[in-house]
Design an enzyme around this catalytic site. Structure first.
Site, short mmCIF file in Angstrom:
data_model
loop_
_atom_site.label_atom_id
_atom_site.label_comp_id
_atom_site.label_asym_id
_atom_site.label_seq_id
_atom_site.Cartn_x
_atom_site.Cartn_y
_atom_site.Cartn_z
N HIS A 231 0.82 -1.21 0.00
CA HIS A 231 0.00 0.00 0.00
C HIS A 231 0.86 1.26 0.00
O HIS A 231 1.65 1.48 0.92
CB HIS A 231 -0.89 -0.03 1.25
CG HIS A 231 -1.90 1.05 1.31
ND1 HIS A 231 -2.08 1.83 2.44
CD2 HIS A 231 -2.82 1.48 0.42
CE1 HIS A 231 -3.06 2.68 2.24
NE2 HIS A 231 -3.52 2.50 1.01
N HIS B 289 -1.18 11.05 -1.82
CA HIS B 289 -2.47 10.54 -1.33
C HIS B 289 -3.45 11.64 -0.93
O HIS B 289 -4.57 11.68 -1.41
CB HIS B 289 -2.25 9.61 -0.14
CG HIS B 289 -3.52 9.11 0.47
ND1 HIS B 289 -4.17 9.79 1.50
CD2 HIS B 289 -4.29 8.04 0.18
CE1 HIS B 289 -5.28 9.14 1.82
NE2 HIS B 289 -5.38 8.08 1.03
#
Length: 292
Positions: free
Chosen positions: A41, A83
């Site tokens: 991730h 992100h």
């Protein structure tokens, strides 16, 4: 009588054997199904600053071929890998540009973002690490022979971003058959964004983040290859419901679960029959699955 006795004994022995089988999570992992792929991730984000080149390098060094990232767009139209909608958490933007709160990605040019330190917040050892452009990121993945689960982040802020992403992927050689078959999945929480990617380039495998109702799964099957929910919302029944539908490329829809960082959680979702596990701690998940 003898034949009936033998049959009864065989049935009893089978029942005992079933009771002795090891169970992981909700049920035993189907030995006939391949183990879930492990997706690092934002790269190996427990070892290096997330969504950076050192993070994908570390994932490769640890032996993980799949990584996940997040893509957004700068004020002047450059695609960057980051992100949050704001640069505040993972860069030194407050220090370099103190008067520009809330420091949204979309309010900064590519040149301004290229000046930011995206590593020292994580560790001083990564001081000077930069926010990569999508092009830089794709080139590094190709160098490392890695595979990518690419998330279109906040597409409502960036009209037309899907076209731009596909252009970068094409320019970097990621839309040929070899990459499309096994090395690229594009996902988003936005069904409209995923639908747009499918319409523009039907050969690209796509995924919807979230957990739509089972009654609605048939609608997504027209343009989605995978449904990727939070692992806390999953059950074996839901995974089976997803896999009962065929996606746009003719195969049963798959499921990647996020974000699983402990051995017990990994074993549980593997027991549900998921196809992939997205994790900040890929080595923990790998160790858990190898002991199933």
């Amino acid at each position: 009588m003898h034949a009936r006795a033998v049959a009864a004994l065989a049935t009893a022995l089978a029942a005992v054997a079933a009771l002795l089988l090891p169970v992981s999570g909700a049920r035993a992992v189907d030995a006939q199904r391949p183990q879930p792929v492990v997706v690092a991730h934002r790269g190996a984000s427990s070892h290096a600053p997330e969504n950076t080149l050192p993070a994908v390098d570390k994932a490769a060094a640890l032996g993980f071929s799949w990584v996940e990232n997040d893509v957004q767009r700068t004020k002047d139209g450059e695609l960057v890998v980051v992100h949050d909608a704001t640069l505040k958490r993972t860069t030194n933007v407050e220090r370099l540009f103190p008067g520009r709160a809330p420091w949204n990605v979309k309010d900064f040019t590519a040149a301004e973002i290229a000046r930011l330190d995206a590593g020292s917040w994580f560790s001083l050892a990564f001081t000077g690490t930069r926010v990569p452009t999508l092009d830089q990121y794709m080139r590094r993945l190709e160098h490392n022979h890695e595979k990518l689960l690419l998330e279109i982040k906040n597409p409502e802020l960036y009209p037309g971003i899907e076209v731009q992403i596909l252009k970068v992927l094409a320019n970097d050689g990621w839309l040929d058959q070899r990459h499309l078959a096994s090395r690229l999945i594009v996902q988003s929480f936005s069904a409209d964004s995923v639908r747009t990617v499918h319409a523009l380039k039907p050969a690209v495998r796509t995924a919807l983040l979230g957990r739509p109702d089972t009654a609605d799964l048939h609608r997504y099957a027209a343009f989605v290859d995978l449904i990727n929910p939070s692992y806390r919302s999953l059950s074996a029944a839901y995974v089976a419901a997803v896999r009962a539908h065929r996606g746009p490329h003719g195969a049963p829809m798959g499921v990647f679960a996020w974000t699983v960082d402990d051995a017990a959680g990994a074993r549980t979702v593997a027991g549900y029959g998921v196809d992939g596990i997205i994790t900040n701690k890929p080595e923990v998940v790998r160790a858990a699955l190898t002991t199933v």
